[in-house]
Enzyme design. Structure first.
Site, short mmCIF file in Angstrom:
data_model
loop_
_atom_site.label_atom_id
_atom_site.label_comp_id
_atom_site.label_asym_id
_atom_site.label_seq_id
_atom_site.Cartn_x
_atom_site.Cartn_y
_atom_site.Cartn_z
N GLN A 95 0.89 -1.12 -0.11
CA GLN A 95 -0.31 -0.38 -0.48
C GLN A 95 1.09 1.36 -0.46
OE1 GLN A 95 -2.73 -0.48 3.46
NE2 GLN A 95 -3.15 -2.25 2.62
N HIS A 162 -0.97 0.18 5.79
CA HIS A 162 -1.48 0.60 6.35
C HIS A 162 -0.65 1.98 7.11
CE1 HIS A 162 -4.25 -2.17 8.57
NE2 HIS A 162 -4.20 -2.69 7.22
N GLU A 254 -15.56 1.41 9.08
CA GLU A 254 -15.90 2.38 10.23
C GLU A 254 -16.10 4.04 9.24
OE1 GLU A 254 -14.57 0.13 14.19
OE2 GLU A 254 -13.86 2.06 13.89
N TYR A 264 -11.23 5.53 19.74
CA TYR A 264 -12.17 4.69 18.89
C TYR A 264 -11.89 3.28 19.24
CZ TYR A 264 -13.70 9.43 17.32
OH TYR A 264 -14.08 10.82 17.67
N TYR A 275 -8.74 -11.69 11.21
CA TYR A 275 -8.45 -12.47 9.90
C TYR A 275 -8.40 -14.11 9.79
CZ TYR A 275 -7.77 -8.22 6.99
OH TYR A 275 -8.59 -7.02 6.24
#
Length: 380
Positions: A95, A162, A254, A264, A275
């Site tokens: 990513q 991430h 979310e 949060y 997973y």
């Protein structure tokens, strides 16, 4: 503190079937049971890009587009895309790569843009998200970046996922940065780590004295909220409330209303599970932690986010528009004060990486991956 959550998959099921995804990833395309319903727009291809990630419009109507391998392009609508030189080296892979691009609130007078990217560490296999600003110098053949200044960095860690690093300027003219938790889990709960946080800085990278943890100093002083996972969409609504969406694990994407100093919950609670099937306690087991306004299970794999303020699509006024990767859709969310729910899902047949509102109120989408289309949505 928010205590109530809304299950979007239940809401959406009343109108159209939610996209089914595999248990393992936000990368798997979904079946789209809503394809029979005609979309209320025409999607016109404007250009193609190689692994685009973000875009933003310039005051003159031209468009800046980032490509993950470390390329910044400027597109004149109706013309060709040209390259902007001076982009820093990026850590491409997974990513990671070139990320977001936004304009300074006074861009018209200072020509400053802000970019995010994954930056390699000195130790092999490590990288971290980085945010910098630079002056954009446009020419007839493209342009260049000059006076590049790094404002913020994540620590350099192993892994290539991430990063987060979505950027926004708020109505307060502060710089807001989403910093994901790099799949390291626990640092999201540690105020001395920038991972799993929403970061708030001044436009020059200094720290605002009214941040909630300013008096703690260090990294904590930069934090606005914490306990986040992988935050890939950020937008302010017309009431100046900040909304951010983030990818869940196996289920539980979310949409959160971001509140000052709030926790949060990740990885203590989630609406999804790990997973490998290991369950995670749900938000309702920890009312002391801030629960999402809405969630998706099965996931949509959200990417890109804009709260629509134009007039070209009157029915979308004030709605959130989210790109769906796994769901291969444009997802419209309707807000009602401090609550939110999915209103409609528009199948696009491709993974949608980015969403932007154009100067005249049209909606623009970037597909994900190689040879990805830039699409302009116009009302029927």
């Amino acid at each position: 503190m928010k205590l109530k959550t809304l299950c979007l998959s239940c809401v959406a099921a009343l109108a159209l079937s939610a996209a089914a995804t595999t248990a393992s990833a936000h990368d798997a395309p979904a079946d789209d049971a809503g394809a029979a319903k005609a979309n209320p727009f025409t999607a016109t291809e404007v250009a193609r890009f190689n692994e685009p990630w973000a875009m933003t419009f310039l005051p003159n109507g031209r468009l800046l587009v980032t490509e993950k391998r470390g390329v910044l392009k400027v597109l004149t609508i109706g013309g060709s895309a040209q390259t902007i030189t001076g982009v820093p080296a990026v850590a491409y892979g997974g990513q990671g790569g070139f990320g977001d691009v936004i304009l300074h609130p006074q861009f018209a007078t200072n020509s400053l843009i802000y970019i995010s990217y994954a930056e390699r560490g000195t130790t092999s296999g490590t990288a971290g998200a980085t945010v910098a600003r630079a002056k954009l110098n446009l020419t007839s053949s493209g342009g260049s970046l000059s006076n590049l200044q790094v404002l913020w960095r994540q620590p350099k860690l192993s892994g290539s996922n991430h990063y987060g690093h979505r950027l926004a300027f708020g109505p307060d003219h502060k710089l807001w940065i989403t910093s994901s938790e790099r799949q390291k889990f626990d640092p999201a709960q540690d105020l001395n780590s920038p991972l799993g946080k929403v970061i708030r800085l001044n436009d020059d990278g200094s720290v605002p004295t009214d941040n909630p943890f300013y008096n703690r100093g260090g990294v904590a002083a930069t934090v606005w909220s914490y306990g986040h996972r992988n935050l890939l969409g950020i937008a302010f609504d017309a009431q100046n409330k900040l909304w951010i969406h983030e990818m869940g694990p196996k289920g539980g994407d979310e949409l959160n209303l971001i509140e000052r100093g709030s926790n949060y919950g990740w990885p203590l609670v989630s609406q999804g599970d790990h997973y490998d099937g290991t369950p995670i306690p749900r938000h309702n087991t920890r009312p002391d932690l801030n629960a999402p306004e809405a969630w998706w299970n099965p996931v949509i794999a959200p990417a890109g986010f804009v709260i629509y303020s134009g007039t070209r699509f009157p029915n979308w006024a004030g709605s959130g528009l989210i790109g769906g990767l796994a769901s291969q859709a444009l997802v419209r969310v309707k807000f009602n004060g401090n609550t939110a729910a999915e209103a409609e899902r528009y199948p696009m047949g491709k993974r949608i990486r980015e969403v932007e509102q154009g100067p005249n109120g049209d909606v623009w989408l970037l597909e994900d991956g190689t040879n990805a289309r830039l699409l302009r949505l116009t009302p029927l």
